[in-house]
Design a protein around this motif. Structure first.
Motif, PDB file in Angstrom:
ATOM      1  N   ALA A  62       0.757  -1.232  -0.154  1.00 41.81           N
ATOM      2  CA  ALA A  62      -0.004  -0.042   0.082  1.00 41.81           C
ATOM      3  C   ALA A  62       0.903   1.113   0.077  1.00 41.81           C
ATOM      4  CB  ALA A  62      -0.932   0.175   1.194  1.00 41.81           C
ATOM      5  N   LYS A  63       1.934   1.174   0.676  1.00 41.37           N
ATOM      6  CA  LYS A  63       2.878   2.441   0.926  1.00 41.37           C
ATOM      7  C   LYS A  63       3.501   2.527  -0.616  1.00 41.37           C
ATOM      8  CE  LYS A  63       4.621   1.105   4.912  1.00 41.37           C
ATOM      9  NZ  LYS A  63       5.243   1.074   6.036  1.00 41.37           N
ATOM     10  N   ALA A  64       3.942   1.555  -1.089  1.00 47.22           N
ATOM     11  CA  ALA A  64       4.389   1.878  -2.481  1.00 47.22           C
ATOM     12  C   ALA A  64       3.563   2.431  -3.585  1.00 47.22           C
ATOM     13  CB  ALA A  64       4.967   0.386  -2.864  1.00 47.22           C
ATOM     14  N   LYS A  65       2.240   1.719  -3.250  1.00 41.08           N
ATOM     15  CA  LYS A  65       1.239   2.584  -4.329  1.00 41.08           C
ATOM     16  C   LYS A  65       1.272   4.168  -3.896  1.00 41.08           C
ATOM     17  CE  LYS A  65      -2.148  -1.146  -4.729  1.00 41.08           C
ATOM     18  NZ  LYS A  65      -3.642  -1.298  -4.488  1.00 41.08           N
ATOM     19  N   VAL A  66       1.230   4.625  -2.782  1.00 43.85           N
ATOM     20  CA  VAL A  66       1.122   5.865  -2.599  1.00 43.85           C
ATOM     21  C   VAL A  66       2.576   6.453  -2.934  1.00 43.85           C
ATOM     22  CG1 VAL A  66       0.837   7.604  -0.751  1.00 43.85           C
ATOM     23  CG2 VAL A  66      -0.232   5.539  -0.512  1.00 43.85           C
ATOM     24  N   ALA A  67       3.397   6.087  -2.894  1.00 44.97           N
ATOM     25  CA  ALA A  67       4.995   6.644  -3.125  1.00 44.97           C
ATOM     26  C   ALA A  67       4.972   7.002  -4.428  1.00 44.97           C
ATOM     27  CB  ALA A  67       6.001   5.688  -2.713  1.00 44.97           C
ATOM     28  N   GLU A  68       4.412   5.811  -5.392  1.00 41.85           N
ATOM     29  CA  GLU A  68       4.655   5.909  -6.827  1.00 41.85           C
ATOM     30  C   GLU A  68       3.685   7.420  -7.338  1.00 41.85           C
ATOM     31  OE1 GLU A  68       5.853   4.663 -10.459  1.00 41.85           O
ATOM     32  OE2 GLU A  68       6.087   3.925  -8.540  1.00 41.85           O
ATOM     33  N   ALA A  69       2.791   7.790  -6.494  1.00 44.00           N
ATOM     34  CA  ALA A  69       2.076   9.043  -6.808  1.00 44.00           C
ATOM     35  C   ALA A  69       2.673  10.205  -6.382  1.00 44.00           C
ATOM     36  CB  ALA A  69       0.533   8.776  -6.561  1.00 44.00           C
ATOM     37  N   CYS A  70       3.784  10.092  -5.683  1.00 42.85           N
ATOM     38  CA  CYS A  70       4.610  11.465  -5.153  1.00 42.85           C
ATOM     39  C   CYS A  70       5.625  11.637  -5.781  1.00 42.85           C
ATOM     40  CB  CYS A  70       4.739  10.792  -3.670  1.00 42.85           C
ATOM     41  SG  CYS A  70       3.283  10.535  -2.507  1.00 42.85           S
ATOM     42  N   SER A  71       5.957  12.942  -5.307  1.00 42.21           N
ATOM     43  CA  SER A  71       7.149  13.482  -5.977  1.00 42.21           C
ATOM     44  C   SER A  71       8.294  12.787  -5.283  1.00 42.21           C
ATOM     45  CB  SER A  71       7.546  15.295  -5.207  1.00 42.21           C
ATOM     46  OG  SER A  71       7.629  14.843  -3.804  1.00 42.21           O
ATOM     47  N   ALA A  72       9.763  12.829  -6.023  1.00 38.43           N
ATOM     48  CA  ALA A  72      11.014  12.190  -5.539  1.00 38.43           C
ATOM     49  C   ALA A  72      11.230  12.640  -4.104  1.00 38.43           C
ATOM     50  CB  ALA A  72      11.996  12.486  -6.432  1.00 38.43           C
ATOM     51  N   ALA A  73      10.951  13.714  -3.812  1.00 36.62           N
ATOM     52  CA  ALA A  73      11.348  13.999  -2.273  1.00 36.62           C
ATOM     53  C   ALA A  73      10.656  13.424  -1.219  1.00 36.62           C
ATOM     54  CB  ALA A  73      11.313  15.348  -1.917  1.00 36.62           C
ATOM     55  N   ASN A  74       9.332  13.094  -1.720  1.00 32.40           N
ATOM     56  CA  ASN A  74       8.293  12.413  -0.675  1.00 32.40           C
ATOM     57  C   ASN A  74       8.237  10.997  -0.641  1.00 32.40           C
ATOM     58  OD1 ASN A  74       7.447  14.980   0.153  1.00 32.40           O
ATOM     59  ND2 ASN A  74       5.809  15.116  -1.203  1.00 32.40           N
ATOM     60  N   LYS A  75       8.635  10.354  -1.913  1.00 34.84           N
ATOM     61  CA  LYS A  75       8.714   8.913  -2.072  1.00 34.84           C
ATOM     62  C   LYS A  75       9.366   8.242  -0.741  1.00 34.84           C
ATOM     63  CE  LYS A  75       8.052   8.383  -6.725  1.00 34.84           C
ATOM     64  NZ  LYS A  75       8.333   7.721  -8.104  1.00 34.84           N
TER      65      LYS A  75
END
Length: 197
Positions: A62-75
């Protein structure tokens, strides 16, 4: 009658509390997530709308799915946090008003007026997001609320089957690592941004 909180409580909630970029390697259990909800749901919303819908991302998937939609700094912040919460809003919150606000026909105020529902859902889910932060702090946890993500991609990944629900913002959650924060940014005096009319 309510009494003012002591300085230690005010420090924990406001004065020394910070937004964290990283967390200690300490899990956050489901009972704690439920305790946060049980506090934050008590905060006021207009006509008790409670439009916030939360997905508590605790699995790596689930966290990987969110990270995929985030900026490089937020991943890395999301992938390294024990929990990432998606604070979303239900534009069709009014369907629940007969249950949540039973003493009058509040549902009829919003029937057929999507523009009003969207404005109200955004305003009140934002309030609930603030309550989420304060509830977490009250329970000894820290948060890292953020923008810097593609809301449409988060919606597609988590709310495809509920199109009336849309992401407002996301926040990491855990026990903050002091090494992950920098000095507090300025907070202005009352006179700079306030006036008494």
């Amino acid at each position: 009658m309510s009494r003012a909180l002591d300085d230690a409580a005010l420090d924990q909630l406001f004065r020394t509390a910070r937004s964290y970029n990283g967390y200690r390697d300490e899990p956050v259990g489901e009972d704690t997530l439920r305790a946060i909800w049980d506090l934050m749901k008590m905060g006021p919303t207009s006509a008790n709308q409670l439009p916030a819908r939360i997905v508590w991302c605790v699995s790596d998937e689930a966290k990987a799915k969110v990270a995929e939609a985030c900026s490089a700094a937020n991943k890395p912040k999301i992938l390294g946090a024990p929990v990432t919460a998606i604070i979303a809003m239900d534009v069709d919150f009014h369907e629940y008003l007969p249950e949540l606000f039973p003493h009058t026909d509040a549902k009829s105020w919003f029937d057929g007026n999507r523009e009003l529902r969207e404005a109200s859902a955004f305003r009140n889910s934002s309030l609930q997001g603030g309550y989420f932060i304060m509830a977490a702090r009250a329970l000894g946890l820290d948060t890292g609320p953020m923008s810097g993500f593609d809301a449409g991609a988060v919606d597609k990944a988590f709310f495809a089957d509920t199109p009336s629900v849309r992401t407002n913002f996301i926040s990491t959650l855990g026990y903050g690592d002091p090494a992950s924060i920098f000095d507090r940014s300025p907070r202005p005096a009352f006179e700079k941004f306030n006036r008494i009319a």
